[in-house]
Design a protein around this motif. Structure first.
Motif, PDB file in Angstrom:
ATOM      1  N   ARG A   9       0.862  -0.932  -0.394  1.00 53.89           N
ATOM      2  CA  ARG A   9      -0.323  -0.086   0.142  1.00 53.89           C
ATOM      3  C   ARG A   9       1.095   1.116   0.018  1.00 53.89           C
ATOM      4  N   ASP A  10       2.142   1.563   0.415  1.00 51.89           N
ATOM      5  CA  ASP A  10       2.671   2.506   0.953  1.00 51.89           C
ATOM      6  C   ASP A  10       3.433   2.461   0.280  1.00 51.89           C
ATOM      7  N   LEU A  11       4.682   1.495  -0.722  1.00 48.04           N
ATOM      8  CA  LEU A  11       5.901   1.457  -1.609  1.00 48.04           C
ATOM      9  C   LEU A  11       4.320   1.582  -2.941  1.00 48.04           C
ATOM     10  N   GLY A  12       3.929   0.718  -3.416  1.00 48.23           N
ATOM     11  CA  GLY A  12       3.092   0.980  -4.853  1.00 48.23           C
ATOM     12  C   GLY A  12       4.099   0.163  -5.958  1.00 48.23           C
ATOM     13  N   GLU A  13       4.300   1.968  -6.931  1.00 48.42           N
ATOM     14  CA  GLU A  13       4.887   0.044  -7.975  1.00 48.42           C
ATOM     15  C   GLU A  13       5.861   0.566  -7.601  1.00 48.42           C
ATOM     16  N   VAL A  14       6.655   1.292  -6.682  1.00 50.97           N
ATOM     17  CA  VAL A  14       8.321   0.598  -6.035  1.00 50.97           C
ATOM     18  C   VAL A  14       8.817  -0.429  -5.883  1.00 50.97           C
ATOM     19  N   SER A  15       7.503  -1.166  -4.840  1.00 53.54           N
ATOM     20  CA  SER A  15       7.506  -2.066  -4.148  1.00 53.54           C
ATOM     21  C   SER A  15       8.465  -3.317  -4.608  1.00 53.54           C
ATOM     22  N   ILE A  16       8.405  -4.345  -5.560  1.00 49.61           N
ATOM     23  CA  ILE A  16       9.154  -5.273  -6.047  1.00 49.61           C
ATOM     24  C   ILE A  16      10.989  -4.355  -6.023  1.00 49.61           C
ATOM     25  N   ASP A  17      11.181  -3.636  -6.726  1.00 45.65           N
ATOM     26  CA  ASP A  17      11.969  -3.307  -6.976  1.00 45.65           C
ATOM     27  C   ASP A  17      12.642  -2.613  -5.435  1.00 45.65           C
ATOM     28  N   THR A  18      12.100  -2.125  -4.135  1.00 43.04           N
ATOM     29  CA  THR A  18      13.007  -1.979  -3.895  1.00 43.04           C
ATOM     30  C   THR A  18      13.227  -3.443  -2.865  1.00 43.04           C
ATOM     31  N   ILE A  19      12.195  -3.994  -3.029  1.00 38.47           N
ATOM     32  CA  ILE A  19      12.720  -5.390  -2.346  1.00 38.47           C
ATOM     33  C   ILE A  19      14.711  -6.024  -3.111  1.00 38.47           C
ATOM     34  N   TYR A  20      14.786  -5.834  -3.939  1.00 39.55           N
ATOM     35  CA  TYR A  20      15.141  -6.035  -4.900  1.00 39.55           C
ATOM     36  C   TYR A  20      17.047  -5.296  -4.503  1.00 39.55           C
ATOM     37  N   ILE A  21      16.939  -4.101  -4.287  1.00 35.37           N
ATOM     38  CA  ILE A  21      17.738  -3.173  -3.273  1.00 35.37           C
ATOM     39  C   ILE A  21      17.822  -3.569  -1.887  1.00 35.37           C
ATOM     40  N   ASN A  22      16.435  -3.327  -1.662  1.00 35.04           N
ATOM     41  CA  ASN A  22      16.983  -4.427   0.003  1.00 35.04           C
ATOM     42  C   ASN A  22      18.280  -5.472  -0.455  1.00 35.04           C
ATOM     43  N   LEU A  23      17.727  -6.990  -0.892  1.00 36.62           N
ATOM     44  CA  LEU A  23      19.019  -7.300  -1.325  1.00 36.62           C
ATOM     45  C   LEU A  23      20.708  -7.371  -1.629  1.00 36.62           C
ATOM     46  N   SER A  24      20.796  -6.026  -2.509  1.00 35.02           N
ATOM     47  CA  SER A  24      21.509  -5.938  -3.797  1.00 35.02           C
ATOM     48  C   SER A  24      21.836  -5.446  -1.545  1.00 35.02           C
ATOM     49  N   ASP A  25      21.663  -4.061  -1.163  1.00 34.74           N
ATOM     50  CA  ASP A  25      22.299  -3.559  -0.278  1.00 34.74           C
ATOM     51  C   ASP A  25      23.101  -4.255   0.698  1.00 34.74           C
ATOM     52  N   TYR A  26      22.507  -5.426   1.327  1.00 33.65           N
ATOM     53  CA  TYR A  26      22.512  -6.842   1.926  1.00 33.65           C
ATOM     54  C   TYR A  26      23.661  -7.220   1.596  1.00 33.65           C
ATOM     55  N   MET A  27      24.035  -8.022  -0.184  1.00 29.70           N
ATOM     56  CA  MET A  27      25.514  -8.390  -0.430  1.00 29.70           C
ATOM     57  C   MET A  27      26.555  -7.530  -0.519  1.00 29.70           C
TER      58      MET A  27
END
Length: 498
Positions: free
Chosen positions: A386-404
């Motif tokens: 609801r809060d992130l809308g159309e960048v919701s999926i993209d943000t998941i993969y930045i989060n994963l990249s950030d971790y790595m």
């Protein structure tokens, strides 16, 4: 030194579009040449959809005649310098047309271009039935192609058009070529000239660099040449900013490594690393990140840009606790504000700016949906989408990249303990798998504001919106399943509020 050796390439290396150009110029007995990237790519046996033609005439009506013959549309691209562009409604082919005045030869034109590998031409008057096509190569560009070198034709090339400074790095990235030492020296001497280039042109070259593979190599090259902080001065403050022990790099290097890890995660090439095998996939994975999103750039390209900027707010928010703990509280919010300034300065569209700044602001959100070790609830996932809308999926993969990127190349080693990374990927998979596919408004359809007002005698206002939101969360969690249960749920909320 002028090249006197005759060099030929196979005519079959030329695209069918080039053969169509040849037929027009041969039929009309007009002297013309194919130049630049199309010739370079033909020498490398690469496909291209951008053609550059030089017509040995000052008759600027020839561009229009060529467009009519090719069933395209002629657009004045630069009326001052008499440059036309021919575009086509059914494909991405473009043909840029320039004109030679009577006092110049094609060799004169080529030697004034930017890089030797793009200072090669072929005659469009040579018969298409010839098995081989002769190269016109006064700057010895073919030798530089063979040696995989990016070499400027002269130092003056950068003074004539400073955007060529970035174009050299872009060509290096796209072709995997090295920039020769003298050209690097000229670039360093000419850096300040970039400040006189329009922000739109800088933006376009930056996007082309970011869209090329091996993004980290390009970013490190931009930094070593002093260019990266000319384009994005805010990154200078990230250098030498120490991070907590779980990070192996300072903020600056971490920022450059994050888009590299994103490339690794989203790479279409099979990767044998154990770490990559834990990364969740989703439906439409293959096409989702490759779709054009804004400013002619794909989601993937803009996501790499967001990765570069995701920690831009850390230097200003760094604190060190009494026990030595390093924290960056609020760096997402400040980073979003800083990113907005950067995007505005580089003349990005509102859509592109909103995309990047939203991801920067929320890049930690996926890992904050549940206490460490637990998976997020359906309600938490609902709020996330609801809060992130159309960048919701993209943000998941930045989060994963950030971790790595925080772990660096250690995470790719066979002996690295991946237990925490596996839990992190399961968290990401939970968020992905609980998304309501193909129907983002499904939560709202079970009941709407009119239903609530008519059934419960409510007046229009914020409280009705609050009820709808609570109903949507409960529906997402499976606590209510139909309209009647939604109305009863609303009655309970009203009773508890009174």
């Amino acid at each position: 030194m002028k090249n006197t050796k005759e060099i030929y390439i196979r005519t079959s290396n030329l695209s069918t579009n080039v053969l169509a150009l040849k037929r027009f110029f041969i039929k009309n007995k007009i002297e013309a040449y194919l130049v630049g990237g199309a010739v370079r790519d033909a020498c490398l046996n690469r496909d291209t959809e951008d053609l550059d033609v030089v017509i040995a005439s000052s008759d600027i009506s020839l561009g229009l005649k060529l467009a009519i013959a090719l069933k395209g549309k002629c657009i004045p691209l630069d009326p001052v310098r008499n440059i036309d562009r021919i575009v086509f409604p059914k494909n991405e082919l473009t043909v840029d047309v320039t004109y030679l005045n009577n006092s110049n030869t094609i060799e004169d034109d080529l030697i004034k271009r930017d890089f030797t590998i793009d200072s090669i031409a072929i005659s469009l008057n040579q018969s298409e039935v010839d098995a081989e096509t002769r190269l016109i190569d006064p700057a010895n560009g073919f030798a530089d192609l063979e040696n995989h070198l990016i070499k400027a034709t002269s130092e003056q090339a950068f003074h004539c058009d400073p955007i060529r400074i970035l174009r050299g790095v872009r060509l290096s990235a796209q072709l995997g070529f090295a920039i020769d030492d003298r050209t690097e020296k000229w670039i360093r001497k000419s850096i300040s000239l970039l400040l006189n280039v329009s922000k739109e042109r800088v933006r376009d070259e930056l996007l082309k660099i970011i869209s090329s593979p091996n993004i980290a190599s390009s970013l490190y090259k931009l930094d070593s040449l002093g260019l990266l902080t000319i384009i994005i001065p805010e990154l200078e403050n990230c250098k030498d900013v120490e991070q907590p022990g779980e990070h192996c790099y300072d903020v600056f290097k971490h920022s450059l490594e994050t888009p590299r890890m994103l490339e690794l995660i989203l790479s279409e090439v099979d990767n044998t690393s154990r770490a990559v095998k834990f990364i969740p996939r989703f439906e439409r994975w293959e096409t989702f990140f490759q779709e054009i999103y804004a400013d002619g750039a794909t989601r993937f390209t803009l996501l790499k840009l967001a990765g570069l900027l995701h920690d831009i707010g850390k230097p200003q928010t760094k604190t060190v606790e009494s026990d030595g703990r390093i924290r960056f509280l609020g760096h997402g919010n400040l980073g979003a504000e800083t990113s907005q300034s950067i995007m505005d300065r580089l003349r990005f569209s509102k859509k592109a700016s909103n995309y990047v700044t939203s991801i920067v602001k929320h890049h930690l959100r996926p890992s904050q949906l549940a206490p460490k070790g637990l998976m997020p609830s359906k309600k938490a996932v609902y709020r996330y989408y609801r809060d992130l809308g159309e960048v919701s999926i993209d943000t998941i993969y930045i989060n994963l990249s950030d971790y790595m990127a925080a772990k660096g190349d250690r995470i790719l080693e066979s002996r690295f303990d991946l237990s925490d990374w596996e839990r992190h990927c399961k968290m990401a998979a939970t968020i992905l798998n609980n998304k309501q596919k193909d129907d983002p408004d499904i939560y709202l359809r079970i009941v709407n504001g009119y239903d609530l007002m008519s059934e419960l005698g409510l007046e229009p206002g914020p409280f009705v919106g609050k009820l709808i939101d609570l109903i949507s969360e409960s529906y997402a969690a499976g606590e209510i399943n139909n309209r009647k249960e939604a109305i009863d749920f609303a009655k309970t909320v009203i009773k508890n509020e009174s």
